[in-house]
Design a protein around this motif. Structure first.
Motif, PDB file in Angstrom:
ATOM      1  N   THR A  93       0.843  -1.190   0.000  1.00  0.00           N
ATOM      2  CA  THR A  93       0.000   0.000   0.000  1.00  0.00           C
ATOM      3  C   THR A  93       0.880   1.242   0.000  1.00  0.00           C
ATOM      4  O   THR A  93       1.883   1.307   0.724  1.00  0.00           O
ATOM      5  CB  THR A  93      -0.911   0.027   1.242  1.00  0.00           C
ATOM      6  OG1 THR A  93      -1.751  -1.126   1.233  1.00  0.00           O
ATOM      7  CG2 THR A  93      -1.783   1.276   1.258  1.00  0.00           C
ATOM      8  N   ARG A 240       1.610  -4.930  -8.219  1.00  0.00           N
ATOM      9  CA  ARG A 240       0.278  -4.383  -7.941  1.00  0.00           C
ATOM     10  C   ARG A 240       0.313  -3.746  -6.559  1.00  0.00           C
ATOM     11  O   ARG A 240       1.086  -4.151  -5.688  1.00  0.00           O
ATOM     12  CB  ARG A 240      -0.757  -5.490  -7.977  1.00  0.00           C
ATOM     13  CG  ARG A 240      -1.051  -6.045  -9.358  1.00  0.00           C
ATOM     14  CD  ARG A 240      -2.078  -7.164  -9.246  1.00  0.00           C
ATOM     15  NE  ARG A 240      -3.273  -6.721  -8.542  1.00  0.00           N
ATOM     16  CZ  ARG A 240      -4.114  -7.543  -7.911  1.00  0.00           C
ATOM     17  NH1 ARG A 240      -3.868  -8.836  -7.885  1.00  0.00           N
ATOM     18  NH2 ARG A 240      -5.188  -7.065  -7.309  1.00  0.00           N
ATOM     19  N   TYR A 241      -0.539  -2.772  -6.343  1.00  0.00           N
ATOM     20  CA  TYR A 241      -0.553  -2.086  -5.053  1.00  0.00           C
ATOM     21  C   TYR A 241      -1.928  -1.492  -4.809  1.00  0.00           C
ATOM     22  O   TYR A 241      -2.737  -1.356  -5.729  1.00  0.00           O
ATOM     23  CB  TYR A 241       0.505  -0.978  -5.009  1.00  0.00           C
ATOM     24  CG  TYR A 241       0.302   0.098  -6.056  1.00  0.00           C
ATOM     25  CD1 TYR A 241      -0.515   1.199  -5.801  1.00  0.00           C
ATOM     26  CD2 TYR A 241       0.900   0.004  -7.308  1.00  0.00           C
ATOM     27  CE1 TYR A 241      -0.727   2.172  -6.758  1.00  0.00           C
ATOM     28  CE2 TYR A 241       0.699   0.971  -8.269  1.00  0.00           C
ATOM     29  CZ  TYR A 241      -0.115   2.045  -7.996  1.00  0.00           C
ATOM     30  OH  TYR A 241      -0.328   3.002  -8.948  1.00  0.00           O
ATOM     31  N   SER A 242      -2.175  -1.140  -3.568  1.00  0.00           N
ATOM     32  CA  SER A 242      -3.378  -0.379  -3.237  1.00  0.00           C
ATOM     33  C   SER A 242      -2.949   1.024  -2.832  1.00  0.00           C
ATOM     34  O   SER A 242      -1.784   1.265  -2.487  1.00  0.00           O
ATOM     35  CB  SER A 242      -4.148  -1.040  -2.092  1.00  0.00           C
ATOM     36  OG  SER A 242      -3.370  -1.068  -0.916  1.00  0.00           O
ATOM     37  N   ARG A 244      -3.776   4.382  -0.408  1.00  0.00           N
ATOM     38  CA  ARG A 244      -4.494   4.951   0.736  1.00  0.00           C
ATOM     39  C   ARG A 244      -4.424   6.466   0.601  1.00  0.00           C
ATOM     40  O   ARG A 244      -3.467   7.106   1.025  1.00  0.00           O
ATOM     41  CB  ARG A 244      -3.850   4.486   2.050  1.00  0.00           C
ATOM     42  CG  ARG A 244      -4.567   4.953   3.310  1.00  0.00           C
ATOM     43  CD  ARG A 244      -5.907   4.262   3.479  1.00  0.00           C
ATOM     44  NE  ARG A 244      -6.534   4.648   4.737  1.00  0.00           N
ATOM     45  CZ  ARG A 244      -6.381   3.988   5.873  1.00  0.00           C
ATOM     46  NH1 ARG A 244      -5.619   2.915   5.920  1.00  0.00           N
ATOM     47  NH2 ARG A 244      -7.003   4.384   6.957  1.00  0.00           N
TER      48      ARG A 244
END
Length: 253
Positions: A93, A240-242, A244
């Motif tokens: 993240t 891949r990442y998220s 915030r």
């Protein structure tokens, strides 16, 4: 052939590097999958050798995987390794603070950080802000970036007219016998600390991470363009990442 070593290193959320050695020169097939029935095969057929490496990509994050290697020598004799279980890392993240409240026209700081990264080699984070209510003043290296042997931190783009600030960072890659096996950038923490100045009138939030796709040059569209914001592993493969997204809210005095 006899196996002398078999290791899984360089684990990320979507990849793993397999290292193995045999007493005779061999080629190999790696069977791997989410169960001991495997289901996927990677063929290492480049040349007969005693030392081997293979990068498995496209794995699912935060999962147990099984793998087994089949080694075959020039005489056509084969041997299986033991079953090996490894666990991929969680999805990383990229984050900015959840909420920062700024009263009046003052200077303030916020951090760009990462969480749950594994063997991170490089990142490019593009921040979008509203230039009518904030100015980017400066940036410094974060404590975690320095502690994990980060060696490059720079601004690729600082466009105050459009409100675009892009921060690039990279880390030293560890090698074994010429094979990239990871970095020291694991876990998470502050990559950079940004100093900004609140300006203008009224209350407004003004900070997001841009994870949209780069449209490229006008009139020259291409498929599969990279994201503005990217993470790369020790093999320079996209992770891949998220995101915030936090907010910085300027309030009137």
């Amino acid at each position: 052939p006899q196996f002398r070593a078999l290791r899984v290193v360089g684990l990320t959320s979507s990849s793993a590097t397999v290292l193995w050695a045999t007493d005779d020169k061999t080629i190999g097939d790696i069977a791997y999958g989410l169960t001991d029935a495997y289901g996927l095969v990677f063929e290492d057929r480049a040349s007969y050798s005693r030392s081997h490496s293979a990068a498995l990509t496209g794995l699912t994050y935060d999962q147990d995987y099984h793998l087994r290697v089949l080694a075959t020598n020039r005489a056509g004799l084969s041997a299986y390794s033991d079953d090996v279980v490894f666990h991929t890392a969680p999805l990383p993240t990229i984050a900015v603070p959840d909420t920062v409240w700024v009263a009046g026209n003052v200077d303030f700081q916020f951090a760009v950080s990462v969480r749950d990264v594994s063997n991170l080699a490089a990142m490019s984070v593009r921040l979008l802000y509203h230039p009518d209510v904030v100015q980017i003043v400066s940036h410094t290296k974060g404590d975690w970036f320095q502690a994990t042997q980060g060696h490059l931190l720079l601004v690729e783009t600082d466009d105050p007219e459009r409100g675009i600030f892009q921060l690039d960072a990279s880390w030293n890659v560890r090698f074994e016998n010429g094979v990239a096996v990871g970095t020291f950038a694991n876990g998470g923490g502050d990559v950079a600390v940004i100093r900004a100045r609140a300006i203008g009138q009224g209350a407004r939030s003004f900070l997001t991470i841009d994870n949209l796709v780069d449209p490229g040059e006008p009139g020259n569209p291409e498929d599969d363009r990279p994201l503005y914001t990217r993470l790369l592993d020790h093999n320079r493969d996209d992770l891949r990442y998220s995101v915030r997204n936090g907010v910085v809210v300027k309030t009137s005095k």
